[in-house]
Structure formats: structure tokens, C-alpha cells
Write a protein that holds these residues in place. Structure first.
Motif, PDB file in Angstrom:
ATOM      1  N   VAL A   1      -0.340   6.363  43.038  1.00 42.85           N
ATOM      2  CA  VAL A   1       0.443   7.598  43.070  1.00 42.85           C
ATOM      3  C   VAL A   1       1.501   7.616  41.988  1.00 42.85           C
ATOM      4  O   VAL A   1       1.816   8.663  41.433  1.00 42.85           O
ATOM      5  CB  VAL A   1       1.065   7.794  44.470  1.00 42.85           C
ATOM      6  CG1 VAL A   1       2.164   8.829  44.427  1.00 42.85           C
ATOM      7  CG2 VAL A   1      -0.024   8.225  45.422  1.00 42.85           C
TER       8      VAL A   1
ATOM      9  N   TYR B   1      -1.735  30.324  47.711  1.00 40.67           N
ATOM     10  CA  TYR B   1      -2.105  30.919  48.998  1.00 40.67           C
ATOM     11  C   TYR B   1      -1.387  32.225  49.333  1.00 40.67           C
ATOM     12  O   TYR B   1      -1.492  32.707  50.453  1.00 40.67           O
ATOM     13  CB  TYR B   1      -1.914  29.893  50.127  1.00 40.67           C
ATOM     14  CG  TYR B   1      -2.742  28.643  49.877  1.00 40.67           C
ATOM     15  CD1 TYR B   1      -4.134  28.726  49.819  1.00 40.67           C
ATOM     16  CD2 TYR B   1      -2.141  27.413  49.644  1.00 40.67           C
ATOM     17  CE1 TYR B   1      -4.906  27.601  49.552  1.00 40.67           C
ATOM     18  CE2 TYR B   1      -2.914  26.281  49.377  1.00 40.67           C
ATOM     19  CZ  TYR B   1      -4.282  26.387  49.331  1.00 40.67           C
ATOM     20  OH  TYR B   1      -5.044  25.282  49.068  1.00 40.67           O
TER      21      TYR B   1
ATOM     22  N   GLY C   1      -4.685  14.546  53.499  1.00 36.37           N
ATOM     23  CA  GLY C   1      -3.924  15.172  52.408  1.00 36.37           C
ATOM     24  C   GLY C   1      -3.754  16.665  52.635  1.00 36.37           C
ATOM     25  O   GLY C   1      -4.081  17.484  51.783  1.00 36.37           O
ATOM     26  N   SER C   2      -3.227  17.005  53.800  1.00 35.28           N
ATOM     27  CA  SER C   2      -3.090  18.417  54.196  1.00 35.28           C
ATOM     28  C   SER C   2      -2.181  19.199  53.264  1.00 35.28           C
ATOM     29  O   SER C   2      -2.306  20.425  53.166  1.00 35.28           O
ATOM     30  CB  SER C   2      -2.513  18.517  55.616  1.00 35.28           C
ATOM     31  OG  SER C   2      -3.269  17.753  56.513  1.00 35.28           O
ATOM     32  N   GLY C   3      -1.237  18.498  52.608  1.00 32.01           N
ATOM     33  CA  GLY C   3      -0.233  19.231  51.853  1.00 32.01           C
ATOM     34  C   GLY C   3       0.567  20.067  52.840  1.00 32.01           C
ATOM     35  O   GLY C   3       0.728  19.685  54.005  1.00 32.01           O
TER      36      GLY C   3
ATOM     37  N   SER D   1      -0.556  22.896  53.891  1.00 28.62           N
ATOM     38  CA  SER D   1      -1.571  23.921  54.187  1.00 28.62           C
ATOM     39  C   SER D   1      -2.261  23.724  55.535  1.00 28.62           C
ATOM     40  O   SER D   1      -2.439  22.591  56.000  1.00 28.62           O
ATOM     41  CB  SER D   1      -2.654  23.905  53.098  1.00 28.62           C
ATOM     42  OG  SER D   1      -2.074  23.937  51.818  1.00 28.62           O
TER      43      SER D   1
ATOM     44  N   TYR E   1      -5.116  26.184  56.352  1.00 27.87           N
ATOM     45  CA  TYR E   1      -6.369  26.942  56.367  1.00 27.87           C
ATOM     46  C   TYR E   1      -7.572  26.043  56.643  1.00 27.87           C
ATOM     47  O   TYR E   1      -8.558  26.457  57.242  1.00 27.87           O
ATOM     48  CB  TYR E   1      -6.571  27.679  55.018  1.00 27.87           C
ATOM     49  CG  TYR E   1      -6.879  26.746  53.877  1.00 27.87           C
ATOM     50  CD1 TYR E   1      -8.195  26.414  53.577  1.00 27.87           C
ATOM     51  CD2 TYR E   1      -5.862  26.154  53.121  1.00 27.87           C
ATOM     52  CE1 TYR E   1      -8.495  25.525  52.556  1.00 27.87           C
ATOM     53  CE2 TYR E   1      -6.150  25.273  52.098  1.00 27.87           C
ATOM     54  CZ  TYR E   1      -7.462  24.959  51.820  1.00 27.87           C
ATOM     55  OH  TYR E   1      -7.753  24.055  50.819  1.00 27.87           O
TER      56      TYR E   1
ATOM     57  N   ASP F   1      -0.269  13.807  55.319  1.00 29.43           N
ATOM     58  CA  ASP F   1       0.031  13.915  53.882  1.00 29.43           C
ATOM     59  C   ASP F   1       0.885  12.751  53.430  1.00 29.43           C
ATOM     60  O   ASP F   1       1.572  12.117  54.223  1.00 29.43           O
ATOM     61  CB  ASP F   1       0.703  15.240  53.514  1.00 29.43           C
ATOM     62  CG  ASP F   1       0.527  15.542  52.018  1.00 29.43           C
ATOM     63  OD1 ASP F   1      -0.609  15.825  51.609  1.00 29.43           O
ATOM     64  OD2 ASP F   1       1.502  15.430  51.247  1.00 29.43           O
TER      65      ASP F   1
ATOM     66  N   ASN G   1       5.899  17.843  52.671  1.00 35.91           N
ATOM     67  CA  ASN G   1       4.738  18.574  53.175  1.00 35.91           C
ATOM     68  C   ASN G   1       4.589  18.407  54.688  1.00 35.91           C
ATOM     69  O   ASN G   1       4.278  19.358  55.406  1.00 35.91           O
ATOM     70  CB  ASN G   1       3.466  18.103  52.473  1.00 35.91           C
ATOM     71  CG  ASN G   1       3.371  18.646  51.058  1.00 35.91           C
ATOM     72  OD1 ASN G   1       3.942  19.696  50.769  1.00 35.91           O
ATOM     73  ND2 ASN G   1       2.666  17.952  50.183  1.00 35.91           N
TER      74      ASN G   1
ATOM     75  N   ASP H   1      -1.851   7.372  52.836  1.00 38.31           N
ATOM     76  CA  ASP H   1      -1.964   7.060  51.410  1.00 38.31           C
ATOM     77  C   ASP H   1      -3.407   6.663  51.154  1.00 38.31           C
ATOM     78  O   ASP H   1      -3.854   5.589  51.566  1.00 38.31           O
ATOM     79  CB  ASP H   1      -1.012   5.924  51.027  1.00 38.31           C
ATOM     80  CG  ASP H   1      -1.048   5.641  49.533  1.00 38.31           C
ATOM     81  OD1 ASP H   1      -1.940   6.176  48.832  1.00 38.31           O
ATOM     82  OD2 ASP H   1      -0.191   4.870  49.062  1.00 38.31           O
ATOM     83  N   VAL H   2      -4.140   7.544  50.474  1.00 41.55           N
ATOM     84  CA  VAL H   2      -5.576   7.319  50.269  1.00 41.55           C
ATOM     85  C   VAL H   2      -5.854   6.111  49.371  1.00 41.55           C
ATOM     86  O   VAL H   2      -6.999   5.661  49.283  1.00 41.55           O
ATOM     87  CB  VAL H   2      -6.285   8.577  49.697  1.00 41.55           C
ATOM     88  CG1 VAL H   2      -6.163   9.749  50.656  1.00 41.55           C
ATOM     89  CG2 VAL H   2      -5.754   8.959  48.310  1.00 41.55           C
TER      90      VAL H   2
ATOM     91  N   CYS I   1      -9.188  18.474  51.299  1.00 39.22           N
ATOM     92  CA  CYS I   1      -9.280  19.521  50.277  1.00 39.22           C
ATOM     93  C   CYS I   1      -8.313  19.266  49.136  1.00 39.22           C
ATOM     94  O   CYS I   1      -7.099  19.145  49.361  1.00 39.22           O
ATOM     95  CB  CYS I   1      -8.975  20.880  50.899  1.00 39.22           C
ATOM     96  SG  CYS I   1      -9.976  21.289  52.344  1.00 39.22           S
ATOM     97  N   PHE I   2      -8.839  19.192  47.940  1.00 41.93           N
ATOM     98  CA  PHE I   2      -8.041  19.087  46.710  1.00 41.93           C
ATOM     99  C   PHE I   2      -7.091  17.888  46.724  1.00 41.93           C
ATOM    100  O   PHE I   2      -6.054  17.913  46.058  1.00 41.93           O
ATOM    101  CB  PHE I   2      -7.230  20.385  46.484  1.00 41.93           C
ATOM    102  CG  PHE I   2      -8.094  21.613  46.426  1.00 41.93           C
ATOM    103  CD1 PHE I   2      -8.757  21.950  45.255  1.00 41.93           C
ATOM    104  CD2 PHE I   2      -8.262  22.424  47.546  1.00 41.93           C
ATOM    105  CE1 PHE I   2      -9.570  23.083  45.201  1.00 41.93           C
ATOM    106  CE2 PHE I   2      -9.076  23.549  47.507  1.00 41.93           C
ATOM    107  CZ  PHE I   2      -9.730  23.886  46.325  1.00 41.93           C
TER     108      PHE I   2
HETATM  109  N1  SAH Z   1      -5.156  19.986  51.170  1.00 44.25           N
HETATM  110  C1  SAH Z   1      -4.101  20.877  50.746  1.00 44.25           C
HETATM  111  C2  SAH Z   1      -3.181  20.270  49.709  1.00 44.25           C
HETATM  112  C3  SAH Z   1      -3.804  19.943  48.390  1.00 44.25           C
HETATM  113  S1  SAH Z   1      -2.602  19.457  47.148  1.00 44.25           S
HETATM  114  C4  SAH Z   1      -4.712  22.176  50.276  1.00 44.25           C
HETATM  115  O1  SAH Z   1      -5.928  22.289  50.162  1.00 44.25           O
HETATM  116  O2  SAH Z   1      -3.960  23.115  50.037  1.00 44.25           O
HETATM  117  C5  SAH Z   1      -2.898  17.718  47.019  1.00 44.25           C
HETATM  118  C6  SAH Z   1      -2.210  16.930  48.110  1.00 44.25           C
HETATM  119  O3  SAH Z   1      -2.530  15.549  47.927  1.00 44.25           O
HETATM  120  C7  SAH Z   1      -0.685  17.022  48.101  1.00 44.25           C
HETATM  121  O4  SAH Z   1      -0.259  17.484  49.336  1.00 44.25           O
HETATM  122  C8  SAH Z   1      -0.233  15.589  47.872  1.00 44.25           C
HETATM  123  O5  SAH Z   1       0.958  15.254  48.552  1.00 44.25           O
HETATM  124  C9  SAH Z   1      -1.420  14.807  48.397  1.00 44.25           C
HETATM  125  N2  SAH Z   1      -1.479  13.423  47.886  1.00 44.25           N
HETATM  126  C10 SAH Z   1      -1.110  12.977  46.661  1.00 44.25           C
HETATM  127  N3  SAH Z   1      -1.258  11.639  46.593  1.00 44.25           N
HETATM  128  C11 SAH Z   1      -1.753  11.234  47.793  1.00 44.25           C
HETATM  129  C12 SAH Z   1      -2.112   9.971  48.340  1.00 44.25           C
HETATM  130  N4  SAH Z   1      -2.012   8.846  47.631  1.00 44.25           N
HETATM  131  N5  SAH Z   1      -2.581   9.942  49.603  1.00 44.25           N
HETATM  132  C13 SAH Z   1      -2.699  11.068  50.328  1.00 44.25           C
HETATM  133  N6  SAH Z   1      -2.357  12.290  49.874  1.00 44.25           N
HETATM  134  C14 SAH Z   1      -1.895  12.377  48.614  1.00 44.25           C
END
Ligand code: SAH
Length: 268
Positions: A7, A25, A64-66, A68, A70, A86, A91, A144-145, A167-168
Motif C-alpha cells: 500500500v 456515484y 475493499g468496500s471503500g 460504497s 451498491y 476496507d 471509508n 489488507d489484501v 470491486c475496483f
Molecule cells: N469497492 C468500492 C471502492 C473501490 S476504491 C467501489 O467499488 O466503489 C478502491 C478501494 O480499495 C479503496 O476503498 C481503498 O481504500 C481500498 N484499498 C486500497 N488498498 C487496499 C488494501 N491493501 N487492502 C484492502 N483494500 C484496499
């Protein structure tokens, strides 16, 4: 939770939930007004995946919901327990505040109404759906992925979750394909064998504006995604691609992706 190597340098420190939500969004940016808009496409992919009958169980984790919600609007009808996660505390706070119904939170109503329609319900039933979501989301936890054990060991049952949505997240958290693949392997440990993985992400994207600064993203293509899934022991069920409508030429200021992918896969 300490910051992991993966990260550092990815600029997620500069992430600002309100800016991210506004950029991606808000009713204008979510694409509800456009034919083939991205927002409706993502919701339709998730709706289809969750209603095909093969995804079952008790626990769904969104990785990694951020800030969000949806991404769990269809899953919350199938699962009795949903965990949002997250890396960033800001977030997690944003999500908790929506779940508790506090303050002037981001308005997810257009998304909730759209999924009600997909489910054959009247959009006016959106308040019931919002209540269902608030009921089944049992916690918002750190993740933490890049860690071999991405969540605290006592956060989920030892057999793992029945389904993961993400997602993303992986491509925005990973500087290169190896780290992406490894992160996929790490989150796979949260899932029981035979459980499903639903991934949505950007194709060929190098940055997105999740705050005042550009946040780097690993540009991915479909074949890399398939290879990473296979390497980490997933069987691909479906990969779909969304290409932005041609008239959308003014979105390069918030991200430079060339489309989005949706994956439904199963852990071997
Ligand atoms: N899933 C949401 C957010 C995507 S933005 C959506 O679709 O809107 C990307 C997200 O990844 C952010 O919230 C960020 O905090 C998260 N992220 C970044 N590094 C990460 C990690 N090491 N482990 C888990 N999440 C992480």
C-alpha cells in the motif's frame, strides 16, 4: 492495522470518500440516465450472478468496500450476514455512518431503486431494501489484501465465507501483476472451497481520482485476469466486459480506464 508494503506509495492516503463518491456515484456520473451506463451495468451483472441459484450460504464478504454500498444490494437479499471491509478508516466510518442512518450521508437511493426494479419490486419499496441492508450488514472491518491473513482471524468462521465480492480494489491496491495475483490468493483464503467470487474492475486503467490526487491503478486486460484467477485456484464461470458509450469523452479527468470487467468464478 499497520500499512503493508503493497500500500505504501499507492497514494490511498489521499483518498477522500466524499470526492470519490461525487466523482463516481453522483446521479450524473453513475450513468443512470444513459443507455448502457456503467452503474446499471454493474448492478445488472451482480443481480444476475446472485439470482442464478448457484450462490448460496450464510456469509458474504465485500472486499475493499471503500465508502460504497451498491455492490451488496443484490447479495443482501441472498445472505443473512454481510461483512463490509476496507483498508481505510475514513471509508469504514463513512459506511458505519450510513448504516446507522446518521447525518447527511451519500444518497444511495437511485442505486437501491434500480435494484428493486431488477428484482421485480416497485422502486417505492426502496426503504424496505435499505432496511434489509442495514439489518444484514453485521460489521465494517479492516482488511489488507496484501497480508497472507487479510482480516483479523476471529472476524469470520474458520471454514470461511460462502461468497466474496470485490470491486475496483485489487487493481488499485497493486503496483504490478504479481502483487495483484498474490492479493487474489490472499483474499481467496477468506472463501470456503466451492464458494463464489464476484470481481468487478477497471480495464487498462492507470489512475482514478479518489480524492484531490490521482491514485495509481494497475492496468489490466482480460487475459491477465483469467491467468491470475487460474493461478489462484479459481474456475471462471463468466467474464463480461462493459465498454463505455462512445459519446462519453469527458470522463478522462476522473479515470482513464477503457472499460470494466465483471467476473463470476468459483473456488476449486
Ligand atoms: N469497492 C468500492 C471502492 C473501490 S476504491 C467501489 O467499488 O466503489 C478502491 C478501494 O480499495 C479503496 O476503498 C481503498 O481504500 C481500498 N484499498 C486500497 N488498498 C487496499 C488494501 N491493501 N487492502 C484492502 N483494500 C484496499
Amino acid at each position: 492495522m499497520e500499512q503493508s508494503e503493497g500500500v505504501k506509495g499507492t497514494s490511498h492516503e489521499s483518498f477522500v470518500p466524499s470526492i470519490f463518491l461525487q466523482n463516481f456515484y453522483s446521479p450524473q456520473s453513475a450513468g443512470f440516465g444513459q443507455k448502457d451506463g456503467l452503474g446499471p451495468w454493474k448492478l445488472s451483472c451482480l443481480h444476475r450472478a446472485f439470482t442464478e441459484g448457484d450462490i448460496r450460504g450464510d456469509l458474504l464478504i465485500d472486499v475493499g468496500s471503500g465508502p460504497s454500498l451498491y455492490q451488496v444490494l443484490s447479495g443482501c437479499e441472498v445472505f443473512s450476514k454481510v461483512l463490509l471491509t476496507d483498508f481505510l478508516e475514513v471509508n469504514r466510518q463513512e459506511l458505519k455512518s450510513w448504516l446507522q442512518g446518521e447525518g447527511a450521508n451519500f444518497d444511495w437511493t437511485p442505486f437501491i431503486k434500480y435494484v428493486c426494479e431488477l428484482e421485480g419490486r416497485s422502486p417505492s419499496e426502496w426503504t424496505e431494501k435499505a432496511a434489509r441492508l442495514r439489518e444484514v450488514v453485521s460489521d465494517v472491518l479492516p482488511i489488507d489484501v496484501h497480508r497472507a491473513q487479510p482480516m483479523a482471524p476471529d472476524a469470520l468462521p474458520s471454514e470461511g465465507a460462502d461468497c466474496l465480492v470485490s470491486c475496483f480494489c485489487l487493481e488499485s491496491a497493486s503496483p504490478d501483476v504479481d502483487t495483484f495475483t498474490k492479493a487474489l490468493g490472499n483474499i481467496s483464503k477468506l472463501l470456503r472451497p466451492g464458494g463464489h467470487l464476484l470481481l468487478i474492475g477497471a480495464l487498462q486503467e492507470s489512475y482514478y481520482l479518489g480524492g484531490p490526487e490521482k491514485i495509481p491503478v494497475l492496468p489490466l486486460n482480460e487475459s491477465q485476469i483469467c491467468t491470475s484467477l487460474q493461478e489462484q485456484g479459481f474456475t471462471l464461470i463468466r467474464l463480461e466486459v462493459h465498454t463505455p458509450p462512445r459519446d462519453i469523452t469527458d470522463t478522462d479527468d476522473i479515470s482513464d480506464g477503457r472499460g470494466c470487467f465483471f467476473v463470476k468464478a468459483k473456488k476449486n
